[in-house]
Design an enzyme around this catalytic site. Structure first.
Site, mmCIF file in Angstrom:
data_model
loop_
_atom_site.group_PDB
_atom_site.id
_atom_site.type_symbol
_atom_site.label_atom_id
_atom_site.label_comp_id
_atom_site.label_asym_id
_atom_site.label_seq_id
_atom_site.Cartn_x
_atom_site.Cartn_y
_atom_site.Cartn_z
ATOM 1 N N GLU A 135 28.264 -18.413 -14.816
ATOM 2 C CA GLU A 135 27.502 -18.101 -14.632
ATOM 3 C C GLU A 135 26.383 -18.505 -15.370
ATOM 4 O O GLU A 135 26.891 -19.037 -16.467
ATOM 5 C CB GLU A 135 28.056 -16.859 -16.146
ATOM 6 C CG GLU A 135 26.825 -16.001 -15.912
ATOM 7 C CD GLU A 135 26.143 -15.366 -15.654
ATOM 8 O OE1 GLU A 135 24.608 -15.318 -14.770
ATOM 9 O OE2 GLU A 135 26.762 -14.043 -14.515
ATOM 10 N N LYS A 136 25.256 -18.557 -14.412
ATOM 11 C CA LYS A 136 24.488 -18.854 -14.971
ATOM 12 C C LYS A 136 23.198 -18.428 -16.541
ATOM 13 O O LYS A 136 22.361 -19.054 -16.400
ATOM 14 C CB LYS A 136 23.364 -19.341 -13.686
ATOM 15 C CG LYS A 136 22.348 -18.042 -13.088
ATOM 16 C CD LYS A 136 21.523 -17.632 -11.291
ATOM 17 C CE LYS A 136 20.470 -16.364 -12.041
ATOM 18 N NZ LYS A 136 19.625 -16.662 -10.443
ATOM 19 N N GLY A 182 28.463 -10.354 -18.463
ATOM 20 C CA GLY A 182 28.014 -9.120 -17.743
ATOM 21 C C GLY A 182 27.381 -8.975 -16.888
ATOM 22 O O GLY A 182 26.728 -7.663 -15.653
ATOM 23 N N GLY A 186 11.342 5.392 -6.337
ATOM 24 C CA GLY A 186 11.732 7.346 -6.771
ATOM 25 C C GLY A 186 13.618 7.006 -6.577
ATOM 26 O O GLY A 186 13.775 8.379 -6.391
ATOM 27 N N GLY A 187 13.336 6.475 -6.748
ATOM 28 C CA GLY A 187 15.260 6.084 -6.777
ATOM 29 C C GLY A 187 16.036 6.348 -8.542
ATOM 30 O O GLY A 187 15.180 6.906 -9.023
ATOM 31 N N ILE A 201 16.409 4.469 -10.345
ATOM 32 C CA ILE A 201 16.059 3.005 -11.248
ATOM 33 C C ILE A 201 14.778 3.763 -12.191
ATOM 34 O O ILE A 201 14.078 3.810 -13.541
ATOM 35 C CB ILE A 201 16.285 1.797 -10.582
ATOM 36 C CG1 ILE A 201 17.544 1.414 -10.796
ATOM 37 C CG2 ILE A 201 15.339 0.684 -11.894
ATOM 38 C CD1 ILE A 201 17.819 -0.203 -9.881
ATOM 39 N N ARG A 259 16.647 -3.626 -4.939
ATOM 40 C CA ARG A 259 17.274 -4.879 -5.043
ATOM 41 C C ARG A 259 17.554 -5.664 -4.085
ATOM 42 O O ARG A 259 18.108 -5.219 -2.506
ATOM 43 C CB ARG A 259 17.612 -4.740 -5.834
ATOM 44 C CG ARG A 259 17.828 -4.309 -7.336
ATOM 45 C CD ARG A 259 18.880 -3.689 -8.065
ATOM 46 N NE ARG A 259 19.381 -5.250 -8.920
ATOM 47 C CZ ARG A 259 19.099 -5.735 -9.939
ATOM 48 N NH1 ARG A 259 17.578 -5.659 -10.695
ATOM 49 N NH2 ARG A 259 19.385 -6.810 -10.069
ATOM 50 N N ALA A 316 28.271 -0.520 -10.580
ATOM 51 C CA ALA A 316 28.203 -1.892 -11.219
ATOM 52 C C ALA A 316 30.388 -0.923 -11.389
ATOM 53 O O ALA A 316 31.795 -2.238 -11.374
ATOM 54 C CB ALA A 316 28.723 -1.855 -12.703
ATOM 55 N N HIS A 322 37.135 27.007 -22.841
ATOM 56 C CA HIS A 322 35.521 27.659 -22.952
ATOM 57 C C HIS A 322 35.463 27.872 -24.975
ATOM 58 O O HIS A 322 36.733 27.957 -26.207
ATOM 59 C CB HIS A 322 35.764 28.941 -22.946
ATOM 60 C CG HIS A 322 34.807 30.102 -23.071
ATOM 61 N ND1 HIS A 322 33.619 30.327 -22.368
ATOM 62 C CD2 HIS A 322 34.751 30.894 -24.221
ATOM 63 C CE1 HIS A 322 33.029 30.484 -23.244
ATOM 64 N NE2 HIS A 322 33.364 31.322 -24.375
#
Length: 463
Positions: free
Chosen positions: A33-34, A38, A179-180, A182, A270, A315, A439
């Site tokens: 992992e650079k 996570g 407007g997605g 994210i 992205r 994810a 209920h």
């Protein structure tokens, strides 16, 4: 040079889950992992944004509580403490990922990895360089924010979803490009902090790939919170003057509009991180690495999972792909199945969906019907004073098999798994309607919409 049965490049939810799964199968595993374990989800995506959304939700509740007879005076807001708590949540989960990897004897390496055709992986960190060898390799390098090539953008200090959490103050105004999911989640956060928010979306509605009714309701709710929304709008030019960002937008009628704000956030999609894989000459699926159902790339014994292969870019999907890749790398044949992928949007109200949409059901040739119930008649949502929302059920009209669902309302991201399970088990509407629900709960709306679907079908049959 140390040799491993499996080397995984990328420590996000696709990479670290694959590492743990492979290690449990008895493989010697290295994970590279650079930056931070996570990946985007934990460090600059899902977790920090949901933490701040929780803070924002509480601020909205304080305001709404005045109508309930609960008066609060002199409420103060410490953005610094909010960000500190966000950092604390992220750090705790990051430590948890590291502990999980170490407990399964996965070796962790830090640095930028380059995968070579002879299965060597070169790791560069600061001024040092090392090499590993992997009999098999999983590429899980994720993605990075995409900033469109707009005139003048190089002169503007703009944020992406990766950098917005570095803010150390609450701006007076912000323009969000996109407007997605994210973009709208951040619109909810900032509007609750009393920031003037403008969303610029090039398509004709928010959440263009999701249910139209959900998009319509969310647009209405955002406007109630004072968010300005420009759809069918294309960013043409950007500039900065005296710390104010100025954006020129072309509307659907070709009119040019100037929008100014203290901050700009690009949430316009992205693109995959491919730097470490160039030398493999992998077959591509557009900008993404092409894989088959076993997550195999075109290069022997090299797999790819997560954002780098496109698809859902979620994810939990990356984790599922990681398990499939790890299984196949361990000699256990397994294929990925995307039939049941829950999609969750953590806005106010929340949006959750699974299975086929109405449009997809129609395009797939199903004889289907869908029914919708409004949550304004639900006892729990009324008691919570959160009645905005609905539950929509889509089912095959021939066999009553459940095909999909869309939910908008409080806690629906927790409820969607019930319908996911039903679809996975090829359940019918009758089975869903026969299941006793507690209920008062929001979830009893699932039972109600199933009963409504069946009742409408009976009426149609007897006509």
């Amino acid at each position: 040079m140390k040799k491993y049965d499996l080397v995984i490049v990328g420590g996000g939810p696709g990479g670290y889950i694959a590492a743990v799964h492979a290690a449990k199968q008895g493989l010697s595993v290295a994970l590279i992992e650079k930056q931070y374990l996570g990946g985007t989800c934990l460090n600059t995506g899902c977790i920090p944004s949901k933490t701040l959304l929780r803070h924002s939700e509480f601020l909205d509740m304080l305001e709404k509580a005045k109508e309930w007879g609960i008066e609060t005076e002199n409420v103060t807001l410490s953005f610094e403490k909010m960000m500190q708590r966000k950092n604390s949540v992220v750090e705790n989960l990051r430590k948890g990922v590291e502990s999980l990897l170490l407990s399964t004897n996965v070796d962790i390496y830090n640095g930028m990895a380059t995968v070579l055709p002879d299965y060597r992986i070169v790791i560069e960190e600061k001024n040092s360089q090392s090499e590993l060898y992997g009999k098999k390799i999983i590429i899980a390098t994720g993605s990075k924010p995409f900033i469109p090539p707009v005139k003048g953008i190089e002169h503007v200090k703009a944020h992406t979803s990766d950098t917005i959490f570095e803010l150390d103050y609450i701006p007076k105004s912000i323009v969000i490009i996109g407007g997605g999911i994210i973009g709208v989640e951040f619109a909810c956060i900032f509007s609750s902090l009393n920031v003037d928010v403008t969303i610029i979306e090039m398509r004709d509605r928010l959440f263009a790939t999701e249910d139209e009714d959900a998009s319509r309701l969310m647009t209405k709710e955002l406007k109630k919170k004072g968010v300005a929304i420009l759809t069918s709008a294309r960013l043409k030019e950007a500039g900065e003057n005296d710390s104010e960002k100025t954006l020129t937008v072309e509307l659907a009628n070709s009119e040019l509009l100037t929008v100014s704000a203290e901050e700009v956030l690009f949430a316009s999609g992205r693109k995959p991180n491919l730097n470490g894989t160039i030398k493999l000459g992998l077959a591509m699926n557009g900008p993404f690495i092409a894989v088959n159902k076993q997550m195999e790339t075109s290069f022997p014994n090299v797999y790819a999972v997560g954002d780098v292969i496109g698809g859902w870019q979620l994810a939990h999907v990356a984790s599922a792909e990681g398990i499939v890749a790890a299984a196949n790398a361990s000699g256990i044949y397994q294929e990925i199945d995307y039939k049941v992928v829950p999609r969750c949007i953590y806005t106010f109200p929340e949006i959750a969906s699974v299975g086929l949409s109405e449009k997809e059901a129609k395009e797939s040739g199903y004889s289907y019907r869908c029914e919708t119930i409004q949550l304004r008649a639900n006892g729990k949502t009324l008691a919570m004073d959160e009645p905005s929302g609905f539950i929509k059920l889509i089912a095959d009209d021939s066999y009553d098999e459940i095909l999909g669902a869309v939910m908008v309302g409080p806690h629906v991201t927790e409820m969607i798994s019930e319908v996911s399970t039903a679809i996975f088990l090829e359940g019918t509407v009758d089975e869903l309607a026969s299941l006793i629900h507690p209920h008062p709960t929001v979830s009893e709306g699932i039972w109600e919409v199933a009963r409504t679907w069946l009742e409408k079908k009976k009426c149609l049959i007897h006509q």
